[in-house]
Design an enzyme around this catalytic site. Structure first.
Site, PDB file in Angstrom:
ATOM      1  N   SER A 124     -52.698  -9.592 -16.920  1.00 52.75           N
ATOM      2  CA  SER A 124     -53.917  -9.723 -17.717  1.00 52.75           C
ATOM      3  C   SER A 124     -54.797  -8.502 -17.542  1.00 52.75           C
ATOM      4  O   SER A 124     -54.809  -7.868 -16.472  1.00 52.75           O
ATOM      5  CB  SER A 124     -54.671 -10.963 -17.212  1.00 52.75           C
ATOM      6  OG  SER A 124     -55.989 -10.991 -17.705  1.00 52.75           O
ATOM      7  N   TYR A 148     -59.116 -16.083 -10.035  1.00 52.01           N
ATOM      8  CA  TYR A 148     -57.999 -15.998 -10.991  1.00 52.01           C
ATOM      9  C   TYR A 148     -57.498 -14.551 -11.074  1.00 52.01           C
ATOM     10  O   TYR A 148     -56.289 -14.296 -10.985  1.00 52.01           O
ATOM     11  CB  TYR A 148     -58.441 -16.483 -12.381  1.00 52.01           C
ATOM     12  CG  TYR A 148     -57.464 -16.100 -13.468  1.00 52.01           C
ATOM     13  CD1 TYR A 148     -56.228 -16.729 -13.574  1.00 52.01           C
ATOM     14  CD2 TYR A 148     -57.769 -15.075 -14.384  1.00 52.01           C
ATOM     15  CE1 TYR A 148     -55.317 -16.358 -14.563  1.00 52.01           C
ATOM     16  CE2 TYR A 148     -56.863 -14.698 -15.363  1.00 52.01           C
ATOM     17  CZ  TYR A 148     -55.638 -15.342 -15.449  1.00 52.01           C
ATOM     18  OH  TYR A 148     -54.737 -14.959 -16.421  1.00 52.01           O
ATOM     19  N   LYS A 152     -53.727 -12.640 -10.192  1.00 56.59           N
ATOM     20  CA  LYS A 152     -52.927 -11.753 -11.060  1.00 56.59           C
ATOM     21  C   LYS A 152     -52.639 -10.436 -10.348  1.00 56.59           C
ATOM     22  O   LYS A 152     -51.533  -9.913 -10.417  1.00 56.59           O
ATOM     23  CB  LYS A 152     -53.657 -11.490 -12.381  1.00 56.59           C
ATOM     24  CG  LYS A 152     -53.615 -12.638 -13.357  1.00 56.59           C
ATOM     25  CD  LYS A 152     -52.224 -12.883 -13.946  1.00 56.59           C
ATOM     26  CE  LYS A 152     -52.120 -14.269 -14.547  1.00 56.59           C
ATOM     27  NZ  LYS A 152     -50.787 -14.722 -14.868  1.00 56.59           N
TER      28      LYS A 152
HETATM   29  P1  NAD Z   1     -51.078 -21.990 -20.861  1.00 57.41           P
HETATM   30  O1  NAD Z   1     -51.837 -22.756 -19.847  1.00 57.41           O
HETATM   31  O2  NAD Z   1     -51.090 -22.468 -22.271  1.00 57.41           O
HETATM   32  O3  NAD Z   1     -49.542 -21.837 -20.403  1.00 57.41           O
HETATM   33  C1  NAD Z   1     -49.149 -21.812 -19.061  1.00 57.41           C
HETATM   34  C2  NAD Z   1     -48.071 -22.863 -18.881  1.00 57.41           C
HETATM   35  O4  NAD Z   1     -47.654 -22.868 -17.518  1.00 57.41           O
HETATM   36  C3  NAD Z   1     -48.564 -24.285 -19.194  1.00 57.41           C
HETATM   37  O5  NAD Z   1     -47.659 -24.895 -20.067  1.00 57.41           O
HETATM   38  C4  NAD Z   1     -48.595 -24.986 -17.836  1.00 57.41           C
HETATM   39  O6  NAD Z   1     -48.319 -26.354 -17.936  1.00 57.41           O
HETATM   40  C5  NAD Z   1     -47.539 -24.199 -17.076  1.00 57.41           C
HETATM   41  N1  NAD Z   1     -47.729 -24.199 -15.615  1.00 57.41           N
HETATM   42  C6  NAD Z   1     -48.837 -23.889 -14.908  1.00 57.41           C
HETATM   43  N2  NAD Z   1     -48.593 -24.006 -13.591  1.00 57.41           N
HETATM   44  C7  NAD Z   1     -47.296 -24.382 -13.469  1.00 57.41           C
HETATM   45  C8  NAD Z   1     -46.468 -24.677 -12.352  1.00 57.41           C
HETATM   46  N3  NAD Z   1     -46.923 -24.641 -11.103  1.00 57.41           N
HETATM   47  N4  NAD Z   1     -45.186 -25.027 -12.593  1.00 57.41           N
HETATM   48  C9  NAD Z   1     -44.695 -25.094 -13.846  1.00 57.41           C
HETATM   49  N5  NAD Z   1     -45.444 -24.835 -14.953  1.00 57.41           N
HETATM   50  C10 NAD Z   1     -46.728 -24.487 -14.745  1.00 57.41           C
HETATM   51  O7  NAD Z   1     -51.587 -20.479 -20.780  1.00 57.41           O
HETATM   52  P2  NAD Z   1     -51.250 -19.239 -21.715  1.00 57.41           P
HETATM   53  O8  NAD Z   1     -52.495 -18.846 -22.398  1.00 57.41           O
HETATM   54  O9  NAD Z   1     -50.029 -19.493 -22.503  1.00 57.41           O
HETATM   55  O10 NAD Z   1     -50.983 -18.146 -20.593  1.00 57.41           O
HETATM   56  C11 NAD Z   1     -49.674 -17.806 -20.183  1.00 57.41           C
HETATM   57  C12 NAD Z   1     -49.762 -16.751 -19.113  1.00 57.41           C
HETATM   58  O11 NAD Z   1     -50.470 -15.624 -19.610  1.00 57.41           O
HETATM   59  C13 NAD Z   1     -50.530 -17.186 -17.852  1.00 57.41           C
HETATM   60  O12 NAD Z   1     -49.870 -16.624 -16.732  1.00 57.41           O
HETATM   61  C14 NAD Z   1     -51.892 -16.570 -18.033  1.00 57.41           C
HETATM   62  O13 NAD Z   1     -52.512 -16.300 -16.789  1.00 57.41           O
HETATM   63  C15 NAD Z   1     -51.540 -15.281 -18.742  1.00 57.41           C
HETATM   64  N6  NAD Z   1     -52.645 -14.743 -19.548  1.00 57.41           N
HETATM   65  C16 NAD Z   1     -53.246 -15.525 -20.502  1.00 57.41           C
HETATM   66  C17 NAD Z   1     -54.296 -15.009 -21.254  1.00 57.41           C
HETATM   67  C18 NAD Z   1     -55.022 -15.851 -22.267  1.00 57.41           C
HETATM   68  O14 NAD Z   1     -56.167 -15.534 -22.607  1.00 57.41           O
HETATM   69  N7  NAD Z   1     -54.422 -16.907 -22.817  1.00 57.41           N
HETATM   70  C19 NAD Z   1     -54.711 -13.684 -21.050  1.00 57.41           C
HETATM   71  C20 NAD Z   1     -54.066 -12.920 -20.091  1.00 57.41           C
HETATM   72  C21 NAD Z   1     -53.023 -13.462 -19.347  1.00 57.41           C
HETATM   73  C1  WQD Z   2     -64.660 -13.163 -25.138  1.00 58.48           C
HETATM   74  C2  WQD Z   2     -66.083 -12.775 -25.547  1.00 58.48           C
HETATM   75  C3  WQD Z   2     -67.772 -13.710 -24.116  1.00 58.48           C
HETATM   76  C4  WQD Z   2     -67.084 -17.886 -25.254  1.00 58.48           C
HETATM   77  C5  WQD Z   2     -61.004 -14.183 -20.505  1.00 58.48           C
HETATM   78  C6  WQD Z   2     -60.555 -13.996 -19.083  1.00 58.48           C
HETATM   79  C7  WQD Z   2     -59.460 -12.979 -18.997  1.00 58.48           C
HETATM   80  C8  WQD Z   2     -58.313 -13.334 -19.952  1.00 58.48           C
HETATM   81  C9  WQD Z   2     -58.796 -13.625 -21.338  1.00 58.48           C
HETATM   82  C10 WQD Z   2     -56.600 -14.521 -18.791  1.00 58.48           C
HETATM   83  C11 WQD Z   2     -66.979 -12.424 -24.360  1.00 58.48           C
HETATM   84  C12 WQD Z   2     -67.889 -14.262 -25.517  1.00 58.48           C
HETATM   85  C13 WQD Z   2     -67.012 -16.516 -25.136  1.00 58.48           C
HETATM   86  C14 WQD Z   2     -68.229 -18.470 -25.850  1.00 58.48           C
HETATM   87  C15 WQD Z   2     -69.121 -16.264 -26.207  1.00 58.48           C
HETATM   88  N1  WQD Z   2     -57.616 -14.519 -19.542  1.00 58.48           N
HETATM   89  N2  WQD Z   2     -68.012 -15.715 -25.619  1.00 58.48           N
HETATM   90  N3  WQD Z   2     -69.196 -17.623 -26.306  1.00 58.48           N
HETATM   91  O1  WQD Z   2     -63.968 -13.289 -21.004  1.00 58.48           O
HETATM   92  O2  WQD Z   2     -62.849 -11.462 -22.384  1.00 58.48           O
HETATM   93  O3  WQD Z   2     -61.473 -12.941 -20.996  1.00 58.48           O
HETATM   94  O4  WQD Z   2     -59.858 -14.590 -21.283  1.00 58.48           O
HETATM   95  O5  WQD Z   2     -56.104 -13.639 -18.182  1.00 58.48           O
HETATM   96  O6  WQD Z   2     -59.029 -12.966 -17.677  1.00 58.48           O
HETATM   97  O7  WQD Z   2     -61.674 -13.559 -18.307  1.00 58.48           O
HETATM   98  O8  WQD Z   2     -62.517 -13.872 -23.012  1.00 58.48           O
HETATM   99  O9  WQD Z   2     -62.692 -15.489 -24.860  1.00 58.48           O
HETATM  100  O10 WQD Z   2     -63.874 -15.991 -22.679  1.00 58.48           O
HETATM  101  O11 WQD Z   2     -64.738 -14.171 -24.141  1.00 58.48           O
HETATM  102  O12 WQD Z   2     -70.020 -15.547 -26.637  1.00 58.48           O
HETATM  103  O13 WQD Z   2     -68.356 -19.694 -25.950  1.00 58.48           O
HETATM  104  O14 WQD Z   2     -66.686 -13.908 -26.172  1.00 58.48           O
HETATM  105  O15 WQD Z   2     -69.036 -13.487 -23.549  1.00 58.48           O
HETATM  106  O16 WQD Z   2     -67.833 -11.399 -24.795  1.00 58.48           O
HETATM  107  P1  WQD Z   2     -62.828 -12.838 -21.813  1.00 58.48           P
HETATM  108  P2  WQD Z   2     -63.429 -14.994 -23.677  1.00 58.48           P
END
Ligand code: NAD
Ligand code: WQD
Length: 337
Positions: A124, A148, A152
């Site tokens: 991330s 979190y 990562k």
């Molecule tokens: P998500 O929660 O929809 O998917 C993650 C999946 O992993 C879920 O289905 C959950 O049930 C499963 N899971 C969690 N812990 C587990 C465990 N111990 N054993 C088996 N399964 C488990 O999230 P997502 O948005 O699809 O994210 C996927 C990956 O991408 C994550 O590693 C997340 O940290 C990373 N990521 C997400 C975002 C985002 O904004 N969505 C941004 C950057 C990185």
């Molecule tokens: C985006 C923008 C908020 C909600 C997060 C995690 C990051 C990654 C992605 C996993 C910001 C604004 C948000 C709301 C708002 N996840 N906002 N009102 O914070 O960039 O990243 O998700 O790895 O680790 O920190 O994403 O979607 O929360 O926010 O104004 O109700 O929207 O302030 O500017 P962010 P976000």
């Protein structure tokens, strides 16, 4: 290739399964369903015309994870399985360390034991903390702003150390910026439990009438219009990058770390306007105080992903909003609809 997709019923994992199936790969999906629904499997079948093998396994269950890997004949693993809510990680850091870090350690050990040596890992942009400058490239300093993010960073380091110790082990580390949108069918999408933490799902729930108004966190950031700027990336583009990453690992035998973003920043208010255009709905919103821990502006330099994977984002903000809205309007209560 035969691929184990851990966390494959989740938001990004499910979209990646569609892409991998379209490229003819053989998949096994594993998930503990802690943050996803088994209904995803029917939806995947409807989209792809294929059935998928599913194993309900918790990454932390050593015997189950070893068993899954040992008997699987896998060429590669994609590891999505993690807890991902920043606020929750501040309240329950030990759960995050256990699920994300201990779980990943288990998986790496199980892969070694089963002699599976290719991994694609979901990282991330959070590993850049509060970046000194934008666009952010992969050599920017890394830092931690919440538990979190620490998980990562630690997971990246664990994987990096293993790659150094064992040159036969190859990992593609993918640093996602802000994934949004949904598959164009409207059958799979993001379905957060409880109040959404992230902007796009919150906007979607306002649009569909589940929430009254959006709070815009801060109107006085040093940005184009005072609201926060991020690099939103369509989840279908992101899914494509995973398949490209597997191909690159197979082709070159060399690991890599790449940013996955569009390279363009979009403000909260710009995203609201784009969503209103795409959905034809008005999104009531009010500017409120900044959210603790937020930063003004983060967007990617995605050049390395293009150079190494031949990948670049293709779908724009209008497509992200259109597809997010199609998913939400077809499934107002997500998979519980
Ligand atoms: P998500 O929660 O929809 O998917 C993650 C999946 O992993 C879920 O289905 C959950 O049930 C499963 N899971 C969690 N812990 C587990 C465990 N111990 N054993 C088996 N399964 C488990 O999230 P997502 O948005 O699809 O994210 C996927 C990956 O991408 C994550 O590693 C997340 O940290 C990373 N990521 C997400 C975002 C985002 O904004 N969505 C941004 C950057 C990185
Ligand atoms: C985006 C923008 C908020 C909600 C997060 C995690 C990051 C990654 C992605 C996993 C910001 C604004 C948000 C709301 C708002 N996840 N906002 N009102 O914070 O960039 O990243 O998700 O790895 O680790 O920190 O994403 O979607 O929360 O926010 O104004 O109700 O929207 O302030 O500017 P962010 P976000």
């Amino acid at each position: 290739m035969r691929i184990l997709v851990f966390g494959g019923t989740g938001y990004i994992g499910s979209h990646t399964c569609v892409e991998l199936a379209a490229r003819g790969h053989d998949l096994v999906i594993a998930d503990n369903l802690s943050n996803s629904s088994e209904k995803v499997l029917d939806r995947l079948q409807a989209i792809t015309g294929r059935t998928f093998d599913f194993c309900r396994v918790d990454l932390r269950d050593r015997d189950a994870t070893f068993g899954l890997l040992a008997g699987g004949g896998f060429d590669a693993v994609i590891h999505f399985a993690a807890l991902k809510a920043v606020g929750e990680s501040c309240e329950r850091p030990l759960d995050y360390f256990d699920n994300n870090i201990a779980g990943t350690l288990n998986l790496l050990q199980a892969m070694r034991h089963a002699q599976v040596s290719r991994l694609v890992f979901s990282s991330s942009a959070t590993v850049y903390g509060d970046p000194e400058r934008v666009p952010v490239d992969e050599d920017a300093p890394l830092s931690v702003t919440n538990p979190y993010g620490r998980t990562k960073l630690v997971m990246e380091q664990l994987i990096g150390d293993l790659c150094v110790a064992d040159p036969g082990f190859q990992a593609g580390i993918l640093r996602y910026f802000n994934p949004v949108g949904a598959h164009a069918s409207g059958l799979i999408g993001e379905d957060p439990s409880g109040v959404p933490n992230n902007l796009m799902p919150y906007i979607c729930q306002v649009a569909v009438g589940r929430r009254e108004r959006l709070s815009v966190f801060g109107g006085d950031w040093p940005t184009i219009d005072g609201s926060g700027v991020r690099d939103y990336i369509h989840v279908v583009d992101l899914a494509r990058a995973h398949a490209d990453a597997l191909d690159a690992l197979a082709r070159t035998g060399t690991g890599f770390t790449v940013n996955l973003g569009t390279g363009s920043g979009v403000s909260v208010l710009q995203l609201v306007q784009a969503f209103e255009r795409a959905s034809g709905r008005s999104i009531p919103h009010a500017i409120v105080a900044r959210r603790p821990g937020d930063v003004a502006e983060v967007y990617a330099d995605p050049a390395r992903a293009h150079a190494l994977l031949g990948w670049r984002a293709e779908l724009d903000v209008d497509a992200m909003c259109r597809d997010a809205w199609r998913w939400q309007s077809m499934n107002p209560d997500g998979y519980a609809s």
